[in-house]
Design an enzyme around this catalytic site. Structure first.
Site, PDB file in Angstrom:
ATOM      1  N   THR A  51       0.815  -1.017  -0.599  1.00  0.00           N
ATOM      2  CA  THR A  51      -0.378  -0.174  -0.213  1.00  0.00           C
ATOM      3  C   THR A  51       0.910   0.921  -0.177  1.00  0.00           C
ATOM      4  O   THR A  51       0.507   2.660  -0.354  1.00  0.00           O
ATOM      5  CB  THR A  51      -0.808   0.099   1.416  1.00  0.00           C
ATOM      6  OG1 THR A  51      -2.059  -0.925   1.427  1.00  0.00           O
ATOM      7  CG2 THR A  51      -2.094   1.004   1.962  1.00  0.00           C
ATOM      8  N   TYR A 139       6.037 -12.111   4.874  1.00  0.00           N
ATOM      9  CA  TYR A 139       4.969 -11.904   4.181  1.00  0.00           C
ATOM     10  C   TYR A 139       3.975 -12.437   2.807  1.00  0.00           C
ATOM     11  O   TYR A 139       5.257 -12.164   2.520  1.00  0.00           O
ATOM     12  CB  TYR A 139       5.122 -10.203   3.927  1.00  0.00           C
ATOM     13  CG  TYR A 139       4.086  -9.574   2.482  1.00  0.00           C
ATOM     14  CD1 TYR A 139       2.404 -10.173   3.052  1.00  0.00           C
ATOM     15  CD2 TYR A 139       3.796  -8.219   2.139  1.00  0.00           C
ATOM     16  CE1 TYR A 139       1.380  -9.207   2.682  1.00  0.00           C
ATOM     17  CE2 TYR A 139       3.541  -7.032   1.979  1.00  0.00           C
ATOM     18  CZ  TYR A 139       2.034  -8.221   1.596  1.00  0.00           C
ATOM     19  OH  TYR A 139       0.679  -7.231   0.892  1.00  0.00           O
ATOM     20  N   LYS A 169       2.193 -12.644   7.587  1.00  0.00           N
ATOM     21  CA  LYS A 169       1.720 -11.957   7.632  1.00  0.00           C
ATOM     22  C   LYS A 169       0.696 -12.607   6.146  1.00  0.00           C
ATOM     23  O   LYS A 169       1.449 -12.662   4.969  1.00  0.00           O
ATOM     24  CB  LYS A 169       1.990 -10.367   7.328  1.00  0.00           C
ATOM     25  CG  LYS A 169       0.472  -9.681   6.379  1.00  0.00           C
ATOM     26  CD  LYS A 169       1.014  -8.252   6.117  1.00  0.00           C
ATOM     27  CE  LYS A 169      -0.274  -7.468   5.545  1.00  0.00           C
ATOM     28  NZ  LYS A 169      -0.702  -7.651   4.457  1.00  0.00           N
ATOM     29  N   ILE A 213      -4.001  -6.688   9.371  1.00  0.00           N
ATOM     30  CA  ILE A 213      -2.774  -5.549   8.645  1.00  0.00           C
ATOM     31  C   ILE A 213      -3.474  -4.640   6.799  1.00  0.00           C
ATOM     32  O   ILE A 213      -3.672  -5.585   6.781  1.00  0.00           O
ATOM     33  CB  ILE A 213      -1.179  -6.012   8.491  1.00  0.00           C
ATOM     34  CG1 ILE A 213      -0.700  -6.918   9.151  1.00  0.00           C
ATOM     35  CG2 ILE A 213      -0.976  -4.243   7.058  1.00  0.00           C
ATOM     36  CD1 ILE A 213       0.615  -6.739   9.113  1.00  0.00           C
TER      37      ILE A 213
END
Length: 324
Positions: A51, A139, A169, A213
């Site tokens: 993001t 991630y 994540k 998240i």
């Protein structure tokens, strides 16, 4: 290192990076965004993730974003810095800078474009996670890197066994695979995944899982109290808040993490502008969302979710973007 070495849990925004009209990083807006997050009571912040548009930044800009963020947050909530790169050497260098800057942890996907094998992915994470003494967050981001770590039996467990890994994540679009990851490693490392709905609440209550998240943090007014209620064991209150959260997220983001009206970051920044938050501009290769009908639809979703978007603000955002 394991889950007990960090207190990472709850609702974290994956911060966007505000850019000025000339394309530069808007450090004042970034500082203001961190103040907003802290005022909302978020439980942690991720910067330079997907993001955050890290892919359009120079290494020096990525370092500066980390420095500004850590200084602005000033220890009031954990800061994890994304260090994804195409080589382990570059990612490790960014991780060492994040450590010097005062970050609380670092995060990385596997190298984009490379499509590493499971063995190569494990070797990459072994090198990057050991580059610093910071806790490391793996991630899994198949939408961005075309590799789904959750699909290889035993790989998530092997990653959790790495000495510096304290969290995963898991942003696979395969919800059952995310649940399997949670079941396999949640007693060992922190797991952030797709828990911000009633099914996720049931998984956290039964199997484990620590938080989410969330790209941009628009849902913070509902995500923060949801996770606090879930952690307190107040399931009725948690259901109340997560239904409100889903009234936003479920209408803007598809199950595979694509956006409903535009690319996810483009529609996120529209939502942030409608809420008068310090979003700034996008940076190429992303393109601004300027379609008045799409902006009006996003405004309607936010209003229906009881977030403060006035008719005047909607008109202002539409008019402003018409000149971009």
């Amino acid at each position: 290192m394991n889950r007990h070495d960090v207190d990472w849990a709850g609702y974290w925004p994956a911060a966007s990076t505000p850019y000025a009209a000339d394309g530069s990083v808007d450090e004042l807006a970034l500082t203001a965004l961190m103040e907003l997050y802290v005022s909302q009571g978020v439980h942690g912040v991720l910067v330079n993730g997907s993001t955050g548009e890290w892919f359009s930044q120079s290494p020096d800009e990525r370092r500066r974003v980390a420095e500004v963020t850590v200084a602005a947050v000033a220890g009031r909530t954990p800061v994890v810095v994304g260090v994804t790169a195409t080589t382990a050497a570059e990612a490790s260098d960014l991780a060492r800078h994040a450590e010097r800057a005062g970050a609380d942890g670092v995060l990385a996907t596997v190298p984009p474009y490379v499509h590493p094998s499971p063995a190569e992915s494990l070797a990459f994470y072994a090198e990057v996670s050991s580059a610093t003494a910071l806790p490391f967050m793996v991630y899994n981001w198949p939408r961005g890197v075309s590799v789904d770590l959750a699909q290889t039996p035993g790989l998530m467990q092997a990653l959790a066994d790495l000495p510096q890994v304290a969290a995963i994540k898991d942003s696979t679009g395969d919800w059952n695979a995310m649940v399997a990851t949670t079941q396999a490693v949640a007693d060992q490392v922190r797991v952030f995944g797709s828990f911000s709905h009633r099914k996720g609440l049931a998984i956290m209550a039964g199997l484990g899982g620590d938080g989410a998240i969330d790209g941009g943090g628009v849902g913070a007014p509902y995500g923060v109290p949801f996770y606090e209620a879930a952690q307190a064991g107040d399931l009725d209150l948690a259901r109340f808040w997560v239904d409100k959260y889903q009234a936003i997220s479920g209408r803007l983001v598809a199950p595979d993490y694509s956006g409903v009206f535009a690319s996810p970051i483009a529609q996120l920044k529209v939502a942030m502008h409608l809420l008068d938050q310090p979003a700034g501009r996008l940076r190429a290769p992303l393109i601004e969302l300027t379609d008045p009908a799409a902006i009006a639809a996003i405004a309607a979703i936010l209003r229906e979710a009881e977030l403060p978007v006035s008719a005047d603000r909607e008109a202002s955002v539409i008019a402003e973007r018409g000149s971009w």
